[in-house]
Design an enzyme around this catalytic site. Structure first.
Site, mmCIF file in Angstrom:
data_model
loop_
_atom_site.group_PDB
_atom_site.id
_atom_site.type_symbol
_atom_site.label_atom_id
_atom_site.label_comp_id
_atom_site.label_asym_id
_atom_site.label_seq_id
_atom_site.Cartn_x
_atom_site.Cartn_y
_atom_site.Cartn_z
ATOM 1 N N TYR A 110 0.885 -1.179 0.000
ATOM 2 C CA TYR A 110 0.000 0.000 0.000
ATOM 3 C C TYR A 110 0.915 1.218 0.000
ATOM 4 C CZ TYR A 110 -3.737 3.006 2.013
ATOM 5 O OH TYR A 110 -4.643 4.006 2.267
ATOM 6 N N LYS A 182 -6.533 -0.750 -2.267
ATOM 7 C CA LYS A 182 -7.575 -0.366 -1.297
ATOM 8 C C LYS A 182 -8.471 -1.573 -0.992
ATOM 9 C CE LYS A 182 -6.659 4.116 -0.780
ATOM 10 N NZ LYS A 182 -6.569 4.922 0.444
HETATM 11 O O1 LIG Z 1 -3.856 5.998 -0.488
HETATM 12 C C1 LIG Z 1 -3.480 6.504 0.585
HETATM 13 O O2 LIG Z 1 -2.460 6.133 1.183
HETATM 14 C C2 LIG Z 1 -4.278 7.574 1.260
HETATM 15 C C3 LIG Z 1 -5.066 8.426 0.363
HETATM 16 O O3 LIG Z 1 -6.199 7.804 -0.146
HETATM 17 C C4 LIG Z 1 -4.280 9.123 -0.696
HETATM 18 O O4 LIG Z 1 -4.818 9.330 -1.790
HETATM 19 O O5 LIG Z 1 -3.137 9.496 -0.411
HETATM 20 MG MG LIG Z 2 -6.623 8.274 -2.146
#
Ligand SMILES: O=C(O)C[C@H](O)C(=O)O
Ligand SMILES: [Mg+2]
Ligand SMILES: NC(=O)c1ccc[n+]([C@@H]2O[C@H](COP(=O)([O-])OP(=O)(O)OC[C@H]3O[C@@H](n4cnc5c(N)ncnc54)[C@H](O)[C@@H]3O)[C@@H](O)[C@H]2O)c1
Length: 578
Positions: A110, A182
């Site tokens: 992530y 996500k």
């Molecule tokens: O994706 C992430 O880490 C958080 C957020 O949705 C973003 O766009 O930065």
């Molecule tokens: Mg985001």
């Protein structure tokens, strides 16, 4: 942090599955594959005896082996690719491995590593990660959706058009990576069944010239479709989701700010839709702010908020804080709006600025307020705003790495005893200030949180100050799971506030003012479970839930519904699942 339930006792009782796949078909199905963990009886029943080496491994042994293999990859992006391949092979092993090393491996699959994987998507491509709906194939959108879902019920659809991926902008078809990451977080942290979730890339072209000029670009090589054609394409998609998956949650991620806001407003009363960048970020930042003002022993309405970056995140944060202020501190909406100063790349949002977006109008500052300002008529930048406003809270969601300079941070610290500073831009290289610097420049007085993970800073007394990770992943899986669990017809603001309050109540800083403002990311599954319960209870209370439970039942029902990465027992059945 207050005691949280031990999630190990949430493991489902031994489950028996009837499965119709044999031989290579079951070995290549990530949902059913167990690799060397197929028992001797299962190997016989599924035609696997000669296809696997003799030894039957436990899941623990498989995780150990996979972890050792992972360590042989020297950098984060290679580890990301390795884990991606593992996801394509065996879901239980993939999720179980990451669950065991959550703090270490979430940053690999992530934020921040996923940003790099997305920006190299066409060069790293191996296999499909979800559903790719391309504008040029719009006439067959329904067939494509049905072909992909094969009659499965869907609880969750995560979609992106990739116009504003994290802070790295338009990434075209690589945006499937954010839908997919996500979705993974929903399963890992929220307990959503991966078989009932679908990542979707809505490929409406890209304005990223580098991608358009790249002969290896795998997306639709076309400028972004805009206007009515775009709106119709999105509407076609949303109506298909409503038709085929009426009880699903539709999660929007990393759309450009104008479309993000428009889509949310257009569909929020029709279906359970959720914009993570607006609502998820607003909710986690509200929880983090509530924790910080718990330390300063002040109220929300006592704060002056400067928000640097007025896109999806900036707007979502301002609205969420404003709404919470109205409901907790009993101030009017107008008064609450007056506590915010928003800045975008054209400086402070104020009356005389041309083309202020409609959704920002309520936060526009009057020219009267700035009439004595020396630079009147020009853009009013961050340092001037900080000096003039003396904010108590400074939030960054600008994609402008390093924008909170020493001068800015120290100017803020001069104006208040415990400056609350949240540089939230992702990935890490775009953070507005390294929290270590903000801590040093304020002699340990700043209350800090960031969007990506950062190591602890040192307090003047030598103790570690743990930097809270104010990333929407600490709350959106719970918000979403709560909505799916209660089969809500819509995701209301009050459900989101209930989730944010629950998260704030779990802040370690409630017990120790020098502790992190938010729970550790390693506790994210337990934290999100609590958020989900709060959200579902609220949905029932306000009558938007589809289920007919009493509020008291929610916790037990949530335990039953949660998906955990453990192997069930399989029996062959030609009419079984595939
Ligand atoms: O994706 C992430 O880490 C958080 C957020 O949705 C973003 O766009 O930065
Ligand atoms: Mg985001
Ligand atoms: N921590 C989290 O959970 C979280 C959640 C969502 C977004 N974010 C981060 O916040 C950032 C913004 O995301 P978004 O979805 O709101 O993007 P966006 O494109 O909608 O908004 C970006 C905003 O920043 C402004 N901006 C750009 N350059 C600027 C500059 N030099 N000075 C001042 N303002 C500038 C733009 O005018 C715009 O208002 C990204 O880095 C994203 O990763 C973090």
């Amino acid at each position: 942090m207050p005691d949280l339930p031990d999630t190990s006792d949430m493991l489902p009782k031994s489950q028996i599955f009837r499965v119709a796949l044999r031989g290579d078909a079951i070995l290549t199905s990530p949902r059913w594959n167990k690799g060397t963990a197929f028992t001797t009886a299962e190997r016989k029943a599924f035609g696997l005896t000669g296809r696997l080496p003799h030894r039957v491994n436990t899941l623990d042994e498989q995780c150990q082996r996979a972890y050792d293999q992972l360590q042989s990859h020297e950098n984060a992006i290679r580890k990301n690719s390795f884990l991606q391949s593992m996801k394509d092979q065996n879901w239980v092993l993939y999720y179980s491995l990451i669950s065991r090393h959550l703090r270490e491996l979430v940053p690999i699959i992530y934020t921040p590593t996923e940003a790099e994987a997305i920006s190299n998507y066409s060069h790293l491509f191996r296999r499909s990660e979800g559903l790719y709906l391309t504008f040029s194939d719009k006439d067959t959108m329904e067939e494509q959706l049905l072909e992909q879902t094969q009659g499965r019920e869907m609880d969750l659809i995560v979609c992106s058009d990739a116009e504003a991926i994290l802070g790295i902008g338009d990434q075209g078809v690589g945006g499937i990576g954010i839908s997919s990451a996500k979705s993974v977080i929903y399963t890992l942290i929220g307990g959503t069944d991966p078989h009932r979730s679908l990542p979707v890339m809505l490929d409406v072209g890209t304005n990223n010239e580098e991608l358009l000029n790249d002969p290896l670009y795998v997306g639709w090589p076309h400028k972004r479709v805009r206007g009515k054609e775009y709106d119709d394409f999105m509407d076609q998609f949303v109506q298909l989701i409503r038709k085929h998956f009426p009880n699903s949650l539709l999660h929007f991620e990393d759309f450009g700010v104008t479309n993000a806001h428009k889509l949310l407003q257009r569909y929020r009363d029709e279906h359970s839709v959720f914009n993570d960048d607006i609502q998820g970020t607003g909710a986690v930042t509200l929880a983090c702010t509530m924790a910080a003002i718990g330390v300063t022993k002040t109220k929300l309405c006592d704060q002056r908020f400067v928000i640097y970056g007025a896109g999806s995140a900036g707007l979502g944060i301002a609205e969420q804080l404003r709404d919470a202020m109205v409901s907790t501190d009993n101030v009017s909406e107008e008064e609450a709006n007056s506590k915010f100063w928003l800045i975008d790349k054209h400086g402070l949002i104020r009356q005389s600025l041309a083309d202020v977006r409609e959704d920002l109008k309520k936060f526009v500052r009057s020219d009267e307020e700035w009439k004595d300002f020396a630079g009147n008529g020009k853009e009013i930048g961050l340092l001037d705003v900080v000096k003039h406003v003396k904010p108590t809270v400074l939030i960054g969601c600008s994609t402008h790495g390093g924008a909170f300079t020493k001068e800015v941070v120290q100017a803020m610290a001069e104006g208040c005893e415990r400056p609350i500073i949240f540089p939230l831009s992702n990935p890490s290289k775009l953070v507005e200030v390294d929290p270590k610097d903000a801590n040093d420049w304020t002699k340990g007085k700043a209350l800090l949180a960031t969007g990506s993970p950062f190591p602890p800073a040192k307090m003047p007394n030598g103790k570690d100050y743990v930097i809270a990770e104010c990333n929407n992943a600490l709350i959106y899986p719970g918000l979403g799971f709560g909505s799916m669990l209660s089969q809500s017809r819509k995701m209301t603001d009050t459900m989101i506030i209930a989730g944010a309050r629950r998260l704030a109540a779990l802040s370690p800083a409630l017990e120790d003012p020098d502790a992190s403002l938010l729970p550790d990311f390693g506790d994210a599954p337990e934290v999100n479970f609590e958020v989900a319960v709060a959200v579902a209870e609220q949905a029932i209370e306000e009558g938007v839930a589809g289920v007919k439970w009493k509020k008291e039942e929610v916790r037990e029902r949530a335990r039953e519904k949660i998906w955990k990465p453990v192997y069930g027992k399989y029996e062959y059945d030609e009419h079984g699942a595939n």
